[in-house]
Design a protein around this motif. Sequence first.
Motif, short mmCIF file in Angstrom:
data_model
loop_
_atom_site.label_atom_id
_atom_site.label_comp_id
_atom_site.label_asym_id
_atom_site.label_seq_id
_atom_site.Cartn_x
_atom_site.Cartn_y
_atom_site.Cartn_z
N THR A 21 -1.74 -0.64 3.94
CA THR A 21 -2.08 -1.89 3.27
C THR A 21 -2.19 -1.63 1.77
N THR A 22 -2.04 -2.66 0.99
CA THR A 22 -2.16 -2.53 -0.46
C THR A 22 -3.54 -1.98 -0.82
N LYS A 23 -4.57 -2.49 -0.20
CA LYS A 23 -5.94 -2.04 -0.49
C LYS A 23 -6.12 -0.55 -0.17
N THR A 60 3.28 3.14 6.71
CA THR A 60 2.98 1.91 5.97
C THR A 60 1.47 1.77 5.82
N TRP A 100 -3.75 1.82 0.05
CA TRP A 100 -2.94 2.65 -0.84
C TRP A 100 -3.57 2.74 -2.23
N GLU A 101 -4.01 1.61 -2.76
CA GLU A 101 -4.60 1.62 -4.10
C GLU A 101 -5.90 2.41 -4.12
N ARG A 119 5.22 -5.71 -1.41
CA ARG A 119 4.43 -6.89 -1.81
C ARG A 119 3.17 -7.07 -0.97
N THR A 120 3.22 -6.75 0.30
CA THR A 120 2.04 -6.86 1.15
C THR A 120 1.53 -5.51 1.62
N ALA A 121 2.30 -4.45 1.39
CA ALA A 121 1.93 -3.11 1.82
C ALA A 121 2.74 -2.10 1.02
N TYR A 122 2.44 -0.82 1.24
CA TYR A 122 3.20 0.26 0.63
C TYR A 122 3.78 1.12 1.73
N ASP A 163 7.01 -0.46 -2.72
CA ASP A 163 6.08 -1.58 -2.70
C ASP A 163 6.75 -2.74 -1.98
#
Length: 70
Positions: A52-54, A50, A56-57, A33-36, A31
């Motif tokens: 984005t958080t959105k 890599t 990956w979630e 913080r801004t991406a995975y 993680d």
Amino acid sequence: MKIHQAPQTASLRWRKSSYSSAQNACVEVADTRTAYAVRDSKNPGQGHLTFTTKAWESFVAQVKDAKYDE
């Protein structure tokens, strides 16, 4: 489309699932913080992807909902 700069792997804290096998047949996730960042645990020096958080979630939620099960 927004392009994210790839994080430096040396500074990342990688983790893998407790369900992974002894042969390391899995992926590792960090993680940022801004991406995975995601990499192959058998070849950690070969780079990573890599997301984005959105993104990956959303993927993790779909896996938990068995969307990719046959």
